[in-house]
Design a protein around this motif. Structure first.
Motif, PDB file in Angstrom:
ATOM      1  N   LEU A  61       0.840  -1.198   0.000  1.00  0.00           N
ATOM      2  CA  LEU A  61       0.000   0.000   0.000  1.00  0.00           C
ATOM      3  C   LEU A  61       0.873   1.245   0.000  1.00  0.00           C
ATOM      4  CD1 LEU A  61      -2.730   1.398   0.232  1.00  0.00           C
ATOM      5  CD2 LEU A  61      -2.692   0.949   2.692  1.00  0.00           C
ATOM      6  N   ASP A  62       0.634   2.147  -0.945  1.00  0.00           N
ATOM      7  CA  ASP A  62       1.334   3.421  -1.095  1.00  0.00           C
ATOM      8  C   ASP A  62       2.731   3.257  -1.668  1.00  0.00           C
ATOM      9  OD1 ASP A  62       1.741   6.288  -0.789  1.00  0.00           O
ATOM     10  OD2 ASP A  62       3.033   5.805   0.901  1.00  0.00           O
ATOM     11  N   ARG A  63       3.452   2.224  -1.259  1.00  0.00           N
ATOM     12  CA  ARG A  63       4.830   2.023  -1.691  1.00  0.00           C
ATOM     13  C   ARG A  63       5.003   0.633  -2.288  1.00  0.00           C
ATOM     14  NH1 ARG A  63       7.273   3.737   4.192  1.00  0.00           N
ATOM     15  NH2 ARG A  63       6.705   5.953   4.161  1.00  0.00           N
ATOM     16  N   THR A  64       6.097   0.452  -3.007  1.00  0.00           N
ATOM     17  CA  THR A  64       6.433  -0.851  -3.554  1.00  0.00           C
ATOM     18  C   THR A  64       7.885  -1.174  -3.207  1.00  0.00           C
ATOM     19  OG1 THR A  64       7.096   0.128  -5.676  1.00  0.00           O
ATOM     20  CG2 THR A  64       4.815  -0.618  -5.477  1.00  0.00           C
ATOM     21  N   LEU A  65       8.264  -2.432  -3.384  1.00  0.00           N
ATOM     22  CA  LEU A  65       9.642  -2.863  -3.217  1.00  0.00           C
ATOM     23  C   LEU A  65      10.105  -3.493  -4.516  1.00  0.00           C
ATOM     24  CD1 LEU A  65       9.567  -4.488   0.352  1.00  0.00           C
ATOM     25  CD2 LEU A  65      10.696  -2.352  -0.304  1.00  0.00           C
ATOM     26  N   PRO A  66      11.181  -2.982  -5.118  1.00  0.00           N
ATOM     27  CA  PRO A  66      11.647  -3.536  -6.398  1.00  0.00           C
ATOM     28  C   PRO A  66      12.085  -4.981  -6.239  1.00  0.00           C
ATOM     29  CG  PRO A  66      13.293  -2.039  -5.466  1.00  0.00           C
ATOM     30  CD  PRO A  66      12.058  -1.899  -4.629  1.00  0.00           C
ATOM     31  N   GLY A  67      11.746  -5.780  -7.244  1.00  0.00           N
ATOM     32  CA  GLY A  67      12.168  -7.174  -7.236  1.00  0.00           C
ATOM     33  C   GLY A  67      11.186  -8.126  -6.598  1.00  0.00           C
ATOM     34  N   LEU A  68      10.090  -7.606  -6.033  1.00  0.00           N
ATOM     35  CA  LEU A  68       9.081  -8.469  -5.427  1.00  0.00           C
ATOM     36  C   LEU A  68       7.778  -8.353  -6.212  1.00  0.00           C
ATOM     37  CD1 LEU A  68       9.554  -7.982  -1.564  1.00  0.00           C
ATOM     38  CD2 LEU A  68      10.487  -9.771  -3.038  1.00  0.00           C
ATOM     39  N   ASP A  69       7.271  -9.495  -6.641  1.00  0.00           N
ATOM     40  CA  ASP A  69       6.033  -9.525  -7.419  1.00  0.00           C
ATOM     41  C   ASP A  69       4.845  -9.579  -6.460  1.00  0.00           C
ATOM     42  OD1 ASP A  69       4.168  -9.711  -9.397  1.00  0.00           O
ATOM     43  OD2 ASP A  69       4.523 -11.843  -9.827  1.00  0.00           O
ATOM     44  N   VAL A  70       4.413  -8.394  -6.030  1.00  0.00           N
ATOM     45  CA  VAL A  70       3.329  -8.280  -5.064  1.00  0.00           C
ATOM     46  C   VAL A  70       2.310  -7.271  -5.598  1.00  0.00           C
ATOM     47  CG1 VAL A  70       2.706  -7.601  -2.708  1.00  0.00           C
ATOM     48  CG2 VAL A  70       4.863  -8.797  -3.137  1.00  0.00           C
ATOM     49  N   PRO A  71       1.016  -7.572  -5.548  1.00  0.00           N
ATOM     50  CA  PRO A  71       0.016  -6.566  -5.949  1.00  0.00           C
ATOM     51  C   PRO A  71       0.159  -5.321  -5.074  1.00  0.00           C
ATOM     52  CG  PRO A  71      -0.998  -8.723  -5.657  1.00  0.00           C
ATOM     53  CD  PRO A  71       0.390  -8.837  -5.118  1.00  0.00           C
ATOM     54  N   SER A  72      -0.116  -4.175  -5.654  1.00  0.00           N
ATOM     55  CA  SER A  72       0.024  -2.935  -4.891  1.00  0.00           C
ATOM     56  C   SER A  72      -1.095  -1.973  -5.232  1.00  0.00           C
ATOM     57  CB  SER A  72       1.378  -2.271  -5.175  1.00  0.00           C
ATOM     58  OG  SER A  72       1.475  -1.877  -6.538  1.00  0.00           O
ATOM     59  N   ALA A  73      -1.340  -1.048  -4.300  1.00  0.00           N
ATOM     60  CA  ALA A  73      -2.271   0.070  -4.505  1.00  0.00           C
ATOM     61  C   ALA A  73      -1.483   1.334  -4.182  1.00  0.00           C
ATOM     62  CB  ALA A  73      -3.489  -0.060  -3.600  1.00  0.00           C
ATOM     63  N   ARG A  74      -1.337   2.209  -5.148  1.00  0.00           N
ATOM     64  CA  ARG A  74      -0.496   3.390  -4.953  1.00  0.00           C
ATOM     65  C   ARG A  74      -1.029   4.546  -5.783  1.00  0.00           C
ATOM     66  NH1 ARG A  74       3.142   4.451  -8.999  1.00  0.00           N
ATOM     67  NH2 ARG A  74       3.205   2.941 -10.726  1.00  0.00           N
ATOM     68  N   VAL A  75      -0.396   5.708  -5.609  1.00  0.00           N
ATOM     69  CA  VAL A  75      -0.772   6.913  -6.344  1.00  0.00           C
ATOM     70  C   VAL A  75       0.389   7.323  -7.240  1.00  0.00           C
ATOM     71  CG1 VAL A  75      -1.401   9.350  -6.146  1.00  0.00           C
ATOM     72  CG2 VAL A  75      -2.321   7.688  -4.514  1.00  0.00           C
ATOM     73  N   ASP A  76       0.075   7.662  -8.476  1.00  0.00           N
ATOM     74  CA  ASP A  76       1.069   8.205  -9.400  1.00  0.00           C
ATOM     75  C   ASP A  76       0.873   9.714  -9.458  1.00  0.00           C
ATOM     76  OD1 ASP A  76       2.674   9.019 -11.505  1.00  0.00           O
ATOM     77  OD2 ASP A  76       2.186   7.299 -12.772  1.00  0.00           O
ATOM     78  N   GLY A  77       1.856  10.459  -8.960  1.00  0.00           N
ATOM     79  CA  GLY A  77       1.757  11.915  -8.934  1.00  0.00           C
ATOM     80  C   GLY A  77       2.455  12.605 -10.077  1.00  0.00           C
ATOM     81  N   THR A  78       2.907  11.844 -11.087  1.00  0.00           N
ATOM     82  CA  THR A  78       3.707  12.431 -12.163  1.00  0.00           C
ATOM     83  C   THR A  78       2.981  13.573 -12.860  1.00  0.00           C
ATOM     84  OG1 THR A  78       4.800  10.300 -12.533  1.00  0.00           O
ATOM     85  CG2 THR A  78       4.944  11.940 -14.302  1.00  0.00           C
ATOM     86  N   ALA A  79       1.747  13.344 -13.272  1.00  0.00           N
ATOM     87  CA  ALA A  79       1.008  14.376 -14.001  1.00  0.00           C
ATOM     88  C   ALA A  79       0.773  15.602 -13.126  1.00  0.00           C
ATOM     89  CB  ALA A  79      -0.320  13.814 -14.497  1.00  0.00           C
ATOM     90  N   ALA A  80       0.443  15.388 -11.849  1.00  0.00           N
ATOM     91  CA  ALA A  80       0.184  16.518 -10.954  1.00  0.00           C
ATOM     92  C   ALA A  80       1.446  17.328 -10.688  1.00  0.00           C
ATOM     93  CB  ALA A  80      -0.405  16.009  -9.638  1.00  0.00           C
ATOM     94  N   VAL A  81       2.588  16.665 -10.574  1.00  0.00           N
ATOM     95  CA  VAL A  81       3.851  17.390 -10.383  1.00  0.00           C
ATOM     96  C   VAL A  81       4.176  18.206 -11.630  1.00  0.00           C
ATOM     97  CG1 VAL A  81       6.339  17.134 -10.047  1.00  0.00           C
ATOM     98  CG2 VAL A  81       4.753  15.781  -8.664  1.00  0.00           C
ATOM     99  N   HIS A  82       3.922  17.642 -12.805  1.00  0.00           N
ATOM    100  CA  HIS A  82       4.122  18.408 -14.052  1.00  0.00           C
ATOM    101  C   HIS A  82       3.185  19.619 -14.072  1.00  0.00           C
ATOM    102  CE1 HIS A  82       6.846  16.086 -16.819  1.00  0.00           C
ATOM    103  NE2 HIS A  82       6.746  15.262 -15.805  1.00  0.00           N
ATOM    104  N   ASP A  83       1.952  19.429 -13.622  1.00  0.00           N
ATOM    105  CA  ASP A  83       1.025  20.565 -13.548  1.00  0.00           C
ATOM    106  C   ASP A  83       1.540  21.634 -12.590  1.00  0.00           C
ATOM    107  OD1 ASP A  83      -0.725  19.421 -15.329  1.00  0.00           O
ATOM    108  OD2 ASP A  83      -2.084  18.625 -13.804  1.00  0.00           O
ATOM    109  N   LEU A  84       2.122  21.203 -11.471  1.00  0.00           N
ATOM    110  CA  LEU A  84       2.656  22.151 -10.499  1.00  0.00           C
ATOM    111  C   LEU A  84       3.797  22.967 -11.092  1.00  0.00           C
ATOM    112  CD1 LEU A  84       3.050  23.375  -7.689  1.00  0.00           C
ATOM    113  CD2 LEU A  84       4.406  21.342  -7.083  1.00  0.00           C
TER     114      LEU A  84
END
Length: 343
Positions: free
Chosen positions: A144-167
């Motif tokens: 939840l919120d974060r992921t760990l590279p190299g582990l195949d685990v379902p996740s729920a997170r937020v992508d803020g890329t577009a909002a940061v570009h808007d900022l």
């Protein structure tokens, strides 16, 4: 307290029939079901959850381990998870990792001992042996919120890329060119992602990424204040400081005011991760807002699918920009601008 035998005796049925009614089995006649339910109500019978879990290997509880309970983001997220889980018939047991792998594993181990049916985990920076073992065993786990590279685990997170570009586009449009960023830890996926989004947005608007304007923090207020002190001491200080989370933004604001400077007159301030009281500060703080309530709801649903053995899709939600007055702007009519991109 009334027992299941008392209910059976009052209803004139077997204990097995009472059990089938309580477990909503269809293999009970309507008259018998009515007598059992009436006896349950008359006697005030409450099923023994512990005994039931030993029989069914299910406790109707889920575990939630969060990064830092003092961070308003995690507090709101925990509430959203609890509300959705309760609506689905689950109780939630919460552990606060305090951003420490050892404390995280303590709570994970404790929750497993308590036989939770599934686990929502906001992982710390390290892949610990305990977490790796859970993944390898196929335990019902969702990040939840974060992921760990190299582990195949379902996740729920937020992508803020577009909002940061808007900022950054918004700040650029106001005439700001010297933009600084106080990042979270590079060891956390959220810290890396927000820094990458900010530097990419600078490049997209033809702004040079100045190394001295990238200050490292740890998602705590003290680090935001210390980073801001270093930035404001530069021969050419930034025009706007963007903090990588709400607590570091508060630390930055403390340092700005301690120096007798005004926001936004002397330096602008913006934050990743909006909180309700940003709207009530003077001036109100421009921020990237995450859909925390929806994130919590979707995470619980993903975990429910995982526990039921159904396919689980990765949950990726989009953040949005909330324009206020802390960067020199007058807030527009509705004070919210939706992120234009897609995660």
């Amino acid at each position: 307290m009334a027992s299941v035998k008392d209910v059976a005796r009052a209803a004139g049925v077997s204990v097995a029939t009472v059990s089938r009614v309580l477990n909503d089995s269809a293999a009970v006649s309507a008259p018998a079901r009515a007598r059992v339910l009436a006896a349950v109500a008359d006697l005030g019978y409450r099923p023994n959850a512990v005994a039931r879990s030993l029989r069914t290997d299910a406790t109707r509880t889920i575990g939630l381990v969060i990064g830092d309970i003092l961070n308003p983001f995690f507090t709101e997220l925990a509430r959203a998870v609890e509300d959705e889980a309760r609506a689905a018939g689950y109780s939630v047991v919460i552990g606060n990792a305090d951003e420490r792998p050892d404390r995280q594993d303590h709570y994970v181990a404790t929750l497993l001992e308590q036989r939770v049916d599934g686990l929502l985990l906001c992982p710390t920076a390290e892949i610990t042996p305990l977490v790796r073992d859970m993944v390898e065993r196929g335990a019902p786990l969702v990040f939840l919120d974060r992921t760990l590279p190299g582990l195949d685990v379902p996740s729920a997170r937020v992508d803020g890329t577009a909002a940061v570009h808007d900022l950054v586009a918004h700040l650029h449009g106001l005439g700001h060119r010297r933009l600084a960023f106080v990042s979270g830890p590079a060891t956390l996926s959220t810290g890396r992602e927000r820094t990458a989004a900010f530097t990419a947005a600078l490049a997209a608007h033809g702004l040079r990424v100045r190394p001295e304007y990238l200050a490292a923090g740890d998602f705590q207020a003290a680090s935001g204040r210390a980073a801001t002190a270093r930035l404001l001491a530069l021969p050419e200080p930034p025009e706007v400081i963007v903090a990588g989370d709400n607590l570091m933004a508060l630390g930055a604001l403390d340092e700005i005011r301690a120096r007798g400077l005004a926001v936004p007159g002397d330096v602008g301030l913006a934050a990743y991760d909006d909180v309700p009281w940003f709207a009530h500060l003077s001036p109100p703080v421009t921020a990237v807002a995450q859909p925390v309530q929806d994130l919590g709801r979707r995470a619980v649903r993903a975990l429910a699918d995982r526990m039921a053995g159904r396919p689980v899709e990765q949950v990726v939600l989009a953040a949005r920009l909330v324009v206020r007055r802390s960067c020199g702007e007058a807030a527009p009519g509705p004070a919210r601008k939706e992120g234009s991109g897609r995660p």
